[in-house]
Motif scaffolding. Structure first.
Motif, mmCIF file in Angstrom:
data_model
loop_
_atom_site.group_PDB
_atom_site.id
_atom_site.type_symbol
_atom_site.label_atom_id
_atom_site.label_comp_id
_atom_site.label_asym_id
_atom_site.label_seq_id
_atom_site.Cartn_x
_atom_site.Cartn_y
_atom_site.Cartn_z
ATOM 1 N N SER A 67 4.271 14.192 -11.007
ATOM 2 C CA SER A 67 4.761 14.242 -12.384
ATOM 3 C C SER A 67 3.715 14.856 -13.300
ATOM 4 C CB SER A 67 5.116 12.830 -12.870
ATOM 5 O OG SER A 67 6.135 12.268 -12.082
ATOM 6 N N PHE A 68 2.447 14.444 -13.085
ATOM 7 C CA PHE A 68 1.368 14.986 -13.896
ATOM 8 C C PHE A 68 1.252 16.501 -13.722
ATOM 9 C CE2 PHE A 68 -3.063 16.377 -14.210
ATOM 10 C CZ PHE A 68 -3.350 16.013 -15.514
ATOM 11 N N LEU A 69 1.290 16.968 -12.462
ATOM 12 C CA LEU A 69 1.202 18.403 -12.188
ATOM 13 C C LEU A 69 2.387 19.148 -12.778
ATOM 14 C CD1 LEU A 69 -0.070 18.373 -8.493
ATOM 15 C CD2 LEU A 69 -1.376 18.985 -10.547
ATOM 16 N N PHE A 70 3.567 18.515 -12.685
ATOM 17 C CA PHE A 70 4.784 19.144 -13.220
ATOM 18 C C PHE A 70 4.673 19.327 -14.729
ATOM 19 C CE2 PHE A 70 8.938 18.544 -15.249
ATOM 20 C CZ PHE A 70 9.611 19.642 -14.748
ATOM 21 N N PHE A 71 4.317 18.236 -15.416
ATOM 22 C CA PHE A 71 4.217 18.316 -16.870
ATOM 23 C C PHE A 71 3.042 19.198 -17.308
ATOM 24 C CE2 PHE A 71 6.707 14.325 -16.584
ATOM 25 C CZ PHE A 71 7.772 14.695 -17.388
ATOM 26 N N GLY A 93 0.825 -1.211 0.000
ATOM 27 C CA GLY A 93 0.000 0.000 0.000
ATOM 28 C C GLY A 93 0.856 1.257 0.000
ATOM 29 N N THR A 94 1.940 1.189 0.784
ATOM 30 C CA THR A 94 2.848 2.340 0.847
ATOM 31 C C THR A 94 3.480 2.600 -0.517
ATOM 32 O OG1 THR A 94 3.344 1.864 3.179
ATOM 33 C CG2 THR A 94 4.873 3.308 1.975
ATOM 34 N N ILE A 95 3.912 1.495 -1.170
ATOM 35 C CA ILE A 95 4.523 1.636 -2.504
ATOM 36 C C ILE A 95 3.525 2.201 -3.495
ATOM 37 C CG2 ILE A 95 5.465 0.335 -4.455
ATOM 38 C CD1 ILE A 95 6.741 -1.564 -2.397
ATOM 39 N N MET A 96 2.279 1.724 -3.415
ATOM 40 C CA MET A 96 1.246 2.221 -4.326
ATOM 41 C C MET A 96 0.972 3.707 -4.085
ATOM 42 S SD MET A 96 -1.474 -0.924 -4.504
ATOM 43 C CE MET A 96 -2.523 -0.002 -5.641
ATOM 44 N N LEU A 97 0.938 4.089 -2.794
ATOM 45 C CA LEU A 97 0.724 5.505 -2.480
ATOM 46 C C LEU A 97 1.880 6.369 -2.988
ATOM 47 C CD1 LEU A 97 -0.745 5.282 1.138
ATOM 48 C CD2 LEU A 97 -1.946 6.019 -0.935
ATOM 49 N N LEU A 98 3.110 5.828 -2.824
ATOM 50 C CA LEU A 98 4.280 6.560 -3.314
ATOM 51 C C LEU A 98 4.224 6.718 -4.838
ATOM 52 C CD1 LEU A 98 7.157 5.056 -1.125
ATOM 53 C CD2 LEU A 98 6.288 7.412 -1.068
ATOM 54 N N LEU A 99 3.863 5.577 -5.502
ATOM 55 C CA LEU A 99 3.754 5.634 -6.955
ATOM 56 C C LEU A 99 2.667 6.609 -7.397
ATOM 57 C CD1 LEU A 99 4.172 1.843 -7.854
ATOM 58 C CD2 LEU A 99 5.827 3.699 -8.239
ATOM 59 N N LEU A 100 1.538 6.571 -6.648
ATOM 60 C CA LEU A 100 0.451 7.482 -6.957
ATOM 61 C C LEU A 100 0.883 8.933 -6.752
ATOM 62 C CD1 LEU A 100 -2.504 7.948 -7.739
ATOM 63 C CD2 LEU A 100 -3.102 7.702 -5.306
#
Length: 268
Positions: free
Chosen positions: A27-31, A14-21
């Motif tokens: 990344s989406f906001l940056f681009f 869950g932690t990894i998924m949250l980190l990926l999310l």
């Protein structure tokens, strides 16, 4: 024990998924921001290009109009006045001494008007400016204005004068004319100091009047002429700095690197 391990695995997953999310969102906001900034920049560039092209078109129309007026003055008005001058000369032959004196005075005035109109015609003609160059054109205009006593012109040249290119010199002369118009019409100036400085990789045109001036950083209500000066300068890749203060006149300085390519201009 097995349940604890499964719980740990779920927590880690869950932690990894949250980190990926989180990474995805960042990344989406940056681009998105980058794309938004690029779009904004592109729009501003398009707007600037449009304004430059519009100004260029306006200048071309203005030059065509001035050329037409110049031809009308040279080909028609001065010819009519020359005919009037000849008629006055013919009339004076059979007139009394008193009338002859008045006629001769009128002939002198008509001759002066003809000369002034011819000088004005030349100052409006691009071909004339192109033929004799910026320095000589301003010198002739300064002499004409000093003779008229409308305003006192002080002209000085620094460095080794050389051609800056036909388009640049035309725009610089039109800037001089716009500045002169502002000094007479709005600034109520009686003196105008003009200096042309030619350096190896730099050219300065400085015009200073002794008019009423205005607050620095703001344009007067009739500031369209000053905005025209800034816009015209941009057409030839020049910088325009306008410095003024109430009751301290106005100084306009045009700086250009002759080696810099002119944006949105043809020719040199």
């Amino acid at each position: 024990m097995r349940k604890d391990e499964e719980l740990i695995v779920l927590i880690v997953a869950g932690t990894i998924m949250l980190l990926l999310l989180g990474i995805f969102i960042i990344s989406f906001l940056f681009f998105y921001q980058k794309r938004h900034n690029q779009n904004t920049k592109d729009k501003e560039q398009l707007q600037a290009t449009f304004e430059q092209e519009l100004l260029k078109a306006q200048n071309e129309i203005q030059e065509q109009t001035l050329s037409h007026i110049s031809s009308e003055i040279h080909d028609n008005i001065t010819q009519v006045l020359s005919f009037v001058k000849l008629n006055l000369a013919a009339s004076s032959k059979n007139s009394s001494p008193e009338a002859r004196e008045k006629i001769n005075e009128s002939r002198t005035l008509v001759a002066q008007v003809i000369n002034d109109l011819r000088d004005l015609s030349k100052s409006l003609s691009f071909e004339h400016i192109k033929q004799i160059g910026l320095v000589k054109t301003i010198e002739l205009e300064a002499e004409r204005l000093n003779r008229s006593e409308i305003i006192e012109i002080d002209l000085s040249i620094g460095g080794d004068a050389h051609s800056l290119g036909e388009q640049r010199e035309l725009v610089l002369f039109r800037i001089f004319q716009e500045t002169l118009n502002n000094a007479l019409k709005h600034a109520q100036a009686t003196q105008l100091k003009i200096r042309l400085d030619y350096f190896e990789h730099l050219f300065n045109l400085t015009i200073q009047d002794n008019g009423v001036g205005f607050s620095a950083g703001t344009l007067p209500n009739s500031g369209s002429g000053l905005r025209n000066i800034v816009n015209r300068a941009a057409l030839i890749g020049a910088d325009a700095v306008i410095d003024s203060a109430p009751n301290r006149g106005c100084t306009i300085k045009i700086t250009i690197d002759p080696l810099t390519k002119q944006p949105n201009a043809d020719g040199n």
